[in-house]
Every structure is written in structure tokens, then in C-alpha cells.
Design a protein around this motif. Structure first.
Motif, mmCIF file in Angstrom:
data_model
loop_
_atom_site.group_PDB
_atom_site.id
_atom_site.type_symbol
_atom_site.label_atom_id
_atom_site.label_comp_id
_atom_site.label_asym_id
_atom_site.label_seq_id
_atom_site.Cartn_x
_atom_site.Cartn_y
_atom_site.Cartn_z
ATOM 1 N N PHE A 149 -113.981 -4.953 -2.520
ATOM 2 C CA PHE A 149 -113.029 -5.978 -2.928
ATOM 3 C C PHE A 149 -112.843 -6.984 -1.807
ATOM 4 O O PHE A 149 -112.942 -6.645 -0.631
ATOM 5 C CB PHE A 149 -111.671 -5.335 -3.244
ATOM 6 C CG PHE A 149 -111.726 -4.331 -4.358
ATOM 7 C CD1 PHE A 149 -111.544 -4.725 -5.672
ATOM 8 C CD2 PHE A 149 -111.994 -2.994 -4.088
ATOM 9 C CE1 PHE A 149 -111.618 -3.802 -6.706
ATOM 10 C CE2 PHE A 149 -112.064 -2.062 -5.113
ATOM 11 C CZ PHE A 149 -111.873 -2.474 -6.426
ATOM 12 N N GLY A 150 -112.537 -8.223 -2.189
ATOM 13 C CA GLY A 150 -112.191 -9.245 -1.217
ATOM 14 C C GLY A 150 -110.772 -9.025 -0.723
ATOM 15 O O GLY A 150 -109.981 -8.301 -1.344
ATOM 16 N N LEU A 151 -110.415 -9.691 0.366
ATOM 17 C CA LEU A 151 -109.098 -9.533 0.963
ATOM 18 C C LEU A 151 -107.973 -9.955 0.022
ATOM 19 O O LEU A 151 -106.854 -9.465 0.131
ATOM 20 C CB LEU A 151 -109.007 -10.325 2.274
ATOM 21 C CG LEU A 151 -109.955 -9.898 3.392
ATOM 22 C CD1 LEU A 151 -109.844 -10.851 4.573
ATOM 23 C CD2 LEU A 151 -109.699 -8.465 3.824
ATOM 24 N N GLU A 152 -108.262 -10.871 -0.889
ATOM 25 C CA GLU A 152 -107.241 -11.368 -1.821
ATOM 26 C C GLU A 152 -107.361 -10.759 -3.217
ATOM 27 O O GLU A 152 -106.654 -11.173 -4.130
ATOM 28 C CB GLU A 152 -107.327 -12.902 -1.914
ATOM 29 C CG GLU A 152 -107.146 -13.612 -0.584
ATOM 30 C CD GLU A 152 -105.805 -13.319 0.075
ATOM 31 O OE1 GLU A 152 -104.787 -13.189 -0.644
ATOM 32 O OE2 GLU A 152 -105.770 -13.206 1.322
ATOM 33 N N ASP A 153 -108.221 -9.809 -3.393
ATOM 34 C CA ASP A 153 -108.489 -9.223 -4.719
ATOM 35 C C ASP A 153 -107.568 -8.025 -4.998
ATOM 36 O O ASP A 153 -107.996 -6.970 -5.457
ATOM 37 C CB ASP A 153 -109.958 -8.803 -4.789
ATOM 38 C CG ASP A 153 -110.454 -8.684 -6.216
ATOM 39 O OD1 ASP A 153 -109.691 -9.010 -7.144
ATOM 40 O OD2 ASP A 153 -111.598 -8.233 -6.390
ATOM 41 N N THR A 154 -106.290 -8.224 -4.735
ATOM 42 C CA THR A 154 -105.308 -7.143 -4.844
ATOM 43 C C THR A 154 -105.177 -6.610 -6.268
ATOM 44 O O THR A 154 -105.058 -5.399 -6.463
ATOM 45 C CB THR A 154 -103.928 -7.634 -4.356
ATOM 46 O OG1 THR A 154 -104.089 -8.249 -3.080
ATOM 47 C CG2 THR A 154 -102.954 -6.491 -4.241
ATOM 48 N N GLY A 155 -105.192 -7.482 -7.256
ATOM 49 C CA GLY A 155 -105.039 -7.047 -8.643
ATOM 50 C C GLY A 155 -106.130 -6.083 -9.067
ATOM 51 O O GLY A 155 -105.853 -5.047 -9.688
ATOM 52 N N SER A 156 -107.361 -6.399 -8.733
ATOM 53 C CA SER A 156 -108.481 -5.515 -9.095
ATOM 54 C C SER A 156 -108.426 -4.195 -8.331
ATOM 55 O O SER A 156 -108.732 -3.138 -8.875
ATOM 56 C CB SER A 156 -109.818 -6.208 -8.831
ATOM 57 O OG SER A 156 -109.945 -7.324 -9.663
ATOM 58 N N LEU A 157 -108.021 -4.255 -7.065
ATOM 59 C CA LEU A 157 -107.878 -3.029 -6.281
ATOM 60 C C LEU A 157 -106.749 -2.171 -6.861
ATOM 61 O O LEU A 157 -106.884 -0.950 -6.985
ATOM 62 C CB LEU A 157 -107.620 -3.345 -4.811
ATOM 63 C CG LEU A 157 -107.473 -2.156 -3.863
ATOM 64 C CD1 LEU A 157 -108.681 -1.223 -3.924
ATOM 65 C CD2 LEU A 157 -107.245 -2.647 -2.437
#
Length: 173
Positions: A149-157
Motif C-alpha cells: 500500500f502507498g503511504l496515503e492508501d489508508t482506506g484500502s489498508l
């Protein structure tokens, strides 16, 4: 929370200044907004909670086994507790759906590693760790079959955490 189940623990790991605390904040906000009760634990060796001269210190120094500091909305407990950390997690945060713990990298628990380009370290720590469940980065490094995941991909994480660790829990509405 279902009282028959212990909360699941997920470790947020990485080197110092890798973005662990920022990721923890984002995940706590996201999972809490979804109705889950999230507890957090921060591993540290540096903090002295019981400062000499303060009332709680004076009480403990006088022989109190524990000192509870209470306000209208918060509590803080100062108590010697030499049990293993994981036992403490469940004892103090057993009413949570999920415990996110920052640090504790030597524990054999599910880990999400954070690794950034700006890190002074050359390589991530846990790419080969069988407990790695996800990798969060702004680099081209990929951990084989593990989700990245990217650093800003909080929703998917948060989706991944919900699916793997919270699927049997009905969130509060």
C-alpha cells in the motif's frame, strides 16, 4: 465486542521515523469511523509516567501497589506489571475489537511494516518475516506475495485489516 473473543493484535513496525505513528493515527481514525473499538499501544523505554514528587509517585512510594489517576473523562494507572507485554495488552485493552501496537517488532504477531524513501536505512526489516501481512511504502520495493500500500492508501489498508482481523465482529453503529 463479543465477550467470548479476545481482540486481535496487529503490529505497526518499521525503523525510527518511518511513519509508524502517522499510519497508526490514520488507521485508528478510519477503523473507528467504521464502528470498531480500536485500542492502541506504544512500545517505549523512555517515558517515566510516575514522576518523583507528584502525588501518584508519593502514594506509590508510601506503599500503594497501584495508583489510579482519574479525571471526568480519563484515567491513568501507575502500577508495576512484569507480565509479558501481550498479556498486558489483553488485560488492559480486552474490551477492544482490535489492538494496534506500534513497535514490538520481535513479537510473533501480524505485522504491517512502514518503509519510506526518506529512511536512512537501505532496506526494510521484515520482507521475509512470515508474520508480515502488509507493506506500506513510497518506494518501488515489493514484498513478494504480500499486499503493498502507498503511504496515503489508508482506506484500502483498513479494508484488509477489517477483512482479515475483524470479519467476525459486528461494528458499533
Amino acid at each position: 465486542m463479543n465477550s467470548e473473543k479476545k481482540p486481535r493484535i496487529v503490529l505497526i513496525v518499521g525503523k525510527s521515523n518511518s511513519g509508524k505513528t502517522t499510519l497508526m493515527e490514520k488507521l485508528i481514525r478510519e477503523l473507528s469511523a467504521r464502528g470498531f473499538r480500536v485500542g492502541s499501544v506504544k512500545h517505549t523505554h523512555k517515558v517515566n509516567f510516575d514522576k518523583q514528587g507528584k502525588d501518584s509517585w508519593r502514594h506509590k512510594n508510601a506503599g500503594a501497589v497501584a495508583s489510579l489517576i482519574v479525571t471526568d473523562t480519563k484515567v491513568a494507572l501507575v502500577k508495576e506489571d512484569t507480565r509479558p507485554a501481550e498479556e498486558k495488552f489483553f488485560h488492559y485493552l480486552g474490551d477492544m475489537d482490535l489492538i494496534l501496537a506500534e513497535g514490538f517488532k520481535t513479537f510473533c504477531l501480524p505485522k504491517i511494516e512502514v518503509f519510506r524513501k526518506k529512511s536512512p536505512d537501505k532496506a526494510p526489516l521484515f520482507l521475509e518475516d512470515p508474520n508480515l501481512v502488509a507493506f506500506v511504502t513510497d518506494t518501488d520495493i515489493r514484498p513478494g506475495e504480500k499486499p503493498c500500500f502507498g503511504l496515503e492508501d489508508t482506506g484500502s489498508l483498513a479494508d484488509l485489516i477489517e477483512q482479515h482481523f475483524l470479519a467476525s465482529i459486528k461494528p458499533e453503529t
